[in-house]
Design a protein around this motif. Structure first.
Motif, mmCIF file in Angstrom:
data_model
loop_
_atom_site.group_PDB
_atom_site.id
_atom_site.type_symbol
_atom_site.label_atom_id
_atom_site.label_comp_id
_atom_site.label_asym_id
_atom_site.label_seq_id
_atom_site.Cartn_x
_atom_site.Cartn_y
_atom_site.Cartn_z
ATOM 1 N N MET A 5 -19.411 -3.450 27.307
ATOM 2 C CA MET A 5 -19.693 -2.027 27.145
ATOM 3 C C MET A 5 -21.152 -1.843 26.764
ATOM 4 O O MET A 5 -21.699 -2.629 26.009
ATOM 5 N N GLY A 6 -21.743 -0.809 27.303
ATOM 6 C CA GLY A 6 -23.099 -0.444 26.916
ATOM 7 C C GLY A 6 -23.166 1.055 26.706
ATOM 8 O O GLY A 6 -22.431 1.811 27.348
ATOM 9 N N GLN A 7 -24.021 1.467 25.814
ATOM 10 C CA GLN A 7 -24.187 2.892 25.552
ATOM 11 C C GLN A 7 -25.662 3.186 25.364
ATOM 12 O O GLN A 7 -26.366 2.442 24.693
ATOM 13 N N SER A 8 -26.115 4.276 25.962
ATOM 14 C CA SER A 8 -27.526 4.629 25.900
ATOM 15 C C SER A 8 -27.681 6.125 25.670
ATOM 16 O O SER A 8 -26.988 6.934 26.285
ATOM 17 N N HIS A 9 -28.600 6.453 24.783
ATOM 18 C CA HIS A 9 -28.964 7.853 24.550
ATOM 19 C C HIS A 9 -30.364 8.055 25.118
ATOM 20 O O HIS A 9 -31.276 7.305 24.798
ATOM 21 N N GLN A 10 -30.524 9.061 25.967
ATOM 22 C CA GLN A 10 -31.816 9.360 26.580
ATOM 23 C C GLN A 10 -32.149 10.825 26.357
ATOM 24 O O GLN A 10 -31.274 11.684 26.394
ATOM 25 N N LEU A 11 -33.416 11.081 26.159
ATOM 26 C CA LEU A 11 -33.917 12.426 25.908
ATOM 27 C C LEU A 11 -35.118 12.678 26.808
ATOM 28 O O LEU A 11 -35.987 11.820 26.940
ATOM 29 N N ASN A 12 -35.146 13.852 27.404
ATOM 30 C CA ASN A 12 -36.320 14.278 28.150
ATOM 31 C C ASN A 12 -37.097 15.207 27.219
ATOM 32 O O ASN A 12 -36.735 16.373 27.056
ATOM 33 N N PRO A 13 -38.161 14.702 26.589
ATOM 34 C CA PRO A 13 -38.880 15.516 25.599
ATOM 35 C C PRO A 13 -39.590 16.722 26.200
ATOM 36 O O PRO A 13 -39.903 17.671 25.492
#
Length: 165
Positions: free
Chosen positions: A37-45
């Motif tokens: 399992m992998g989890q990623s949080h991404q934000l477009n600033p």
């Protein structure tokens, strides 16, 4: 507007409203480093779009296979539709095929509209090809794909641990 452009626009609007795979908030939290399992949080600033995407890898006919994708996020219609489309198409794909799909999508988005989408490879994500003409929106379309790529890297390393046991 051509009939195909209209169809693509409708598909994006439908996915932005009825968001497939957007159920991560309903799932139990898991510890990072969980095998497969992998989890990623991404934000477009630039615009404030954000997504947290969890991806699971298991065993399939072609080796490591994406078994499921769940996400939660907020953002514009393009970023939400992109995440929804990705969450519908990726489960069942081999890890290698998903990587190839992500690479093609990234190349398409960077083409500034000069490249045609491989519709067989991208499936419904080909509807986002027009976004490439608008550089300010490319990050919106790419957000879920970048999160999936990062989560896939994490999941693969956990999957390798399972295979070694």
């Amino acid at each position: 507007m051509s009939g195909l452009d209209s169809l693509y626009q409708q598909l994006i609007l439908e996915h932005s409203k009825a968001r497939s795979g957007r159920d991560l908030a309903d799932l139990p939290a898991v510890e990072t480093g969980t095998a497969g399992m992998g989890q990623s949080h991404q934000l477009n600033p630039v615009c404030g779009d954000e997504i947290t995407l969890r991806l699971n890898v298991g065993t399939g006919g072609d080796g490591p296979t994406v078994t499921e994708i769940h996400w939660d996020g907020d953002g514009c219609a393009i970023s939400m539709a992109s995440a929804s489309i990705l969450s519908e198409m990726a489960p069942g794909m081999s890890v290698a095929y998903l990587r190839r799909t992500i690479d093609h999508f990234r190349e398409l988005m960077r083409s500034r509209g000069k490249m045609d989408a491989d519709e067989e490879l991208l499936q419904d994500a080909a509807a986002l090809a027009g976004v490439a003409k608008y550089p300010a929106r490319v990050k919106c379309a790419m957000l879920a794909w970048v999160a999936a790529e990062d989560a896939l890297r994490q999941a693969e390393s956990g999957y390798e641990v399972i295979r070694a046991l």
